[in-house]
Design a protein around this motif. Structure first.
Motif, short mmCIF file in Angstrom:
data_model
loop_
_atom_site.label_atom_id
_atom_site.label_comp_id
_atom_site.label_asym_id
_atom_site.label_seq_id
_atom_site.Cartn_x
_atom_site.Cartn_y
_atom_site.Cartn_z
N ARG A 81 48.36 75.05 4.89
CA ARG A 81 49.15 74.04 5.61
C ARG A 81 49.88 74.64 6.80
O ARG A 81 49.96 74.03 7.87
CB ARG A 81 50.14 73.39 4.64
N GLY A 82 50.44 75.83 6.63
CA GLY A 82 51.17 76.47 7.72
C GLY A 82 50.28 76.71 8.92
O GLY A 82 50.67 76.47 10.06
N LEU A 83 49.06 77.21 8.68
CA LEU A 83 48.14 77.48 9.77
C LEU A 83 47.69 76.19 10.45
O LEU A 83 47.65 76.10 11.69
CB LEU A 83 46.92 78.25 9.25
N ALA A 84 47.36 75.17 9.63
CA ALA A 84 46.91 73.90 10.21
C ALA A 84 48.01 73.26 11.05
O ALA A 84 47.75 72.77 12.16
CB ALA A 84 46.48 72.95 9.09
N LEU A 85 49.24 73.27 10.55
CA LEU A 85 50.35 72.72 11.32
C LEU A 85 50.65 73.56 12.55
O LEU A 85 51.05 73.03 13.60
CB LEU A 85 51.60 72.62 10.45
N ALA A 128 54.45 81.98 18.62
CA ALA A 128 55.54 81.80 17.67
C ALA A 128 55.11 80.91 16.51
O ALA A 128 55.44 81.17 15.34
CB ALA A 128 56.75 81.19 18.38
N LEU A 129 54.36 79.85 16.80
CA LEU A 129 53.88 78.97 15.74
C LEU A 129 52.91 79.66 14.81
O LEU A 129 52.95 79.47 13.59
CB LEU A 129 53.23 77.72 16.35
N LEU A 130 52.01 80.44 15.38
CA LEU A 130 51.04 81.15 14.55
C LEU A 130 51.74 82.14 13.63
O LEU A 130 51.45 82.21 12.43
CB LEU A 130 50.01 81.85 15.43
N MET A 131 52.66 82.91 14.19
CA MET A 131 53.41 83.86 13.36
C MET A 131 54.32 83.13 12.38
O MET A 131 54.47 83.54 11.22
CB MET A 131 54.23 84.80 14.25
N GLY A 132 54.92 82.03 12.85
CA GLY A 132 55.78 81.24 11.97
C GLY A 132 55.01 80.61 10.83
O GLY A 132 55.53 80.51 9.71
N GLY A 133 53.78 80.18 11.09
CA GLY A 133 52.96 79.60 10.04
C GLY A 133 52.63 80.61 8.96
O GLY A 133 52.72 80.31 7.76
N ARG A 137 53.97 82.69 3.53
CA ARG A 137 54.20 83.85 2.67
C ARG A 137 55.64 83.94 2.18
O ARG A 137 55.89 84.22 1.01
CB ARG A 137 53.84 85.13 3.44
N LEU A 138 56.61 83.73 3.07
CA LEU A 138 58.01 83.94 2.73
C LEU A 138 58.73 82.65 2.36
O LEU A 138 59.74 82.69 1.66
CB LEU A 138 58.75 84.61 3.90
N GLY A 139 58.23 81.52 2.84
CA GLY A 139 58.87 80.25 2.57
C GLY A 139 59.30 79.55 3.84
O GLY A 139 59.61 80.19 4.85
N ALA A 140 59.34 78.21 3.77
CA ALA A 140 59.71 77.42 4.94
C ALA A 140 61.21 77.50 5.23
O ALA A 140 61.62 77.46 6.39
CB ALA A 140 59.30 75.96 4.72
N ARG A 141 62.03 77.60 4.20
CA ARG A 141 63.48 77.60 4.41
C ARG A 141 63.97 78.81 5.20
O ARG A 141 64.71 78.66 6.18
CB ARG A 141 64.22 77.49 3.07
N PRO A 142 63.56 80.05 4.86
CA PRO A 142 63.98 81.19 5.68
C PRO A 142 63.49 81.08 7.13
O PRO A 142 64.20 81.47 8.06
CB PRO A 142 63.35 82.39 4.97
N SER A 143 62.28 80.54 7.31
CA SER A 143 61.76 80.38 8.67
C SER A 143 62.60 79.41 9.48
O SER A 143 62.86 79.63 10.67
CB SER A 143 60.31 79.88 8.62
N LEU A 144 63.04 78.33 8.83
CA LEU A 144 63.84 77.33 9.54
C LEU A 144 65.23 77.88 9.87
O LEU A 144 65.77 77.60 10.95
CB LEU A 144 63.95 76.07 8.68
N ILE A 145 65.81 78.66 8.98
CA ILE A 145 67.11 79.28 9.26
C ILE A 145 66.99 80.23 10.44
O ILE A 145 67.83 80.23 11.36
CB ILE A 145 67.64 80.02 8.02
N ALA A 146 65.95 81.06 10.45
CA ALA A 146 65.74 81.99 11.56
C ALA A 146 65.56 81.25 12.88
O ALA A 146 66.07 81.67 13.93
CB ALA A 146 64.54 82.88 11.27
#
Length: 402
Positions: A142-146, A268-273, A278-287
């Motif tokens: 899902r992360g990669l597709a988004l 940024a999106l590719l790395m963020g995906g 792997r780490l979770g959506a919540r830590p990514s959103l906080i960062a």
């Protein structure tokens, strides 16, 4: 293949790599063309439009954003009932018609009404249906597709505005708007054929699951945090070109910096995906919230720092502004039942976009009060910073969200 075929559930389609990734490509292309020529080019259109309408065109941008946000809610509902293709096709028609009518506007009311039509079309044909369809089709990646889909919106902000700016310089903003309408009308309907026409959900307890999700405190916190982030992003998105020009940059230079910041959102999106998977959506959103605050503040240092100031804005704001739509959607998908996702996504998008649509008008008011862009920029940076602790309080049901 019928664009208005009977709305069988999307997840009833045969699961092949082509059936799952071809719609991502089609939805990405639609979003790139429509958002690139409309939403992402508003900051380029506004300074030229203002000259024909008493020096201010912020109300037209607000009308566009308000309509785009309001339509998000019925778009999510209609996806459940009528299927994807009718929603997409209606949005495409409204987007093209709205910009064509705006190009003929002779007063502010006409301009605002036409921009509202265009905004409604963009809301019905891009982010909400795209995220809902992709979330249903993709579970494991899902992360990669988004990332690929939202990357198209980022690319739209990097690739299309320079062409719009060139059209404005060589002709005028009205010709640029007609050209944008023609691109949408001629290219996008063909891409709808590549998208499954079924409903987004199939669960019988859909209404109950949606109501339970809406009543949760975590959903309220999530909406508040995303609203703060949307205000922070919109406040800079529609003022960046003007703010850079006010600090001494030329129009082509300001547009180039704005485009570069948007283009940086692609990696940024590719790395963020990958990070969110792997780490979770919540830590990514906080960062993302923290980086957005830093990048927004950097916009105030362009005059004093010169090129390093521009580079800091491009780097930090460009990375951070692309991530909330990706990690936020993933976090919401892990917070609510699958049958409630389309409507909660539509409601969240409607709320945050509705409030975020006020950013251009608020920016004008803060500019008048503060005598420049410094006050609004610092306010938007503070809003991004405030969203971080709200996100940290969320407790998604899926442990993988962080």
């Amino acid at each position: 293949m019928d664009l208005f075929a009977a709305p069988h559930p999307i997840d009833a389609y045969e699961e092949t790599a082509l059936s799952r990734w071809l719609p991502v490509v089609a939805l990405s292309a639609i979003t790139l063309l429509i958002q690139g020529t409309t939403l992402m080019s508003l900051g380029v259109f506004l300074p030229s439009m203002a000259g024909d309408f008493g020096g201010q065109a912020g109300s037209a941008a607000t009308a566009f954003l308000l309509a785009m946000s309001v339509v998000s809610l019925p778009a999510g509902w209609t996806l459940d009932r009528a299927g994807a293709r009718p929603v997409l096709l209606t949005g495409i028609i409204l987007s093209a018609a709205g910009f064509a009518l705006a190009s003929l506007a002779q007063n502010r009311l006409w301009l605002a009404a036409a921009m509202a039509v265009a905004g409604a079309g963009v809301g019905a044909s891009t982010i909400v249906p795209g995220i809902a369809i992709i979330t249903r089709l993709h579970l494991m990646r899902r992360g990669l597709a988004l990332a690929l889909f939202l990357g198209a919106a980022v690319a739209a902000g990097a690739v299309i505005p320079p062409f719009v700016g060139a059209a404005i310089r060589h002709q005028d903003w009205r010709v640029a708007m007609v050209s944008s309408a023609l691109v949408i009308a001629l290219a996008c309907p063909l891409l709808v054929w590549l998208v499954p026409g079924g409903r987004i959900r199939a669960e019988p307890d859909h209404a109950r699951s949606t109501w339970a999700a809406l009543c949760s405190m975590d959903f309220c916190r999530f909406v508040l945090a995303m609203t703060l982030l949307q205000l922070a992003i919109n406040g800079v998105l529609f003022a960046a070109v003007d703010a850079l020009m006010a600090q001494g940059m030329t129009q082509p230079g300001a547009v180039a910096a704005y485009s570069a910041a948007n283009l940086l959102g692609l990696p940024a999106l590719l790395m963020g995906g990958v990070a969110a998977d792997r780490l979770g959506a919540r830590p990514s959103l906080i960062a993302a919230a923290l980086l957005l605050a830093i990048g927004t503040v950097a916009l105030t240092g362009v005059r004093a720092m010169g090129v390093p100031g521009v580079a800091a804005f491009i780097l930090f704001w460009g990375i951070a502004s692309a991530l909330p739509g990706q990690s936020g959607s993933m976090l919401l998908a892990d917070m609510v039942p699958p049958g409630a996702f389309s409507r909660t996504l539509g409601l969240n998008t409607a709320i945050i976009s509705l409030i975020g649509a006020l950013a251009p008008v608020w920016t004008d008011l803060m500019r008048q009060a503060g005598g420049g862009f410094r006050l609004p920029v610092l306010v938007y940076a503070a809003l991004a910073l405030l969203s971080a602790p709200l996100i940290a309080l969320l407790r998604p049901s899926n442990a993988k969200t962080g």
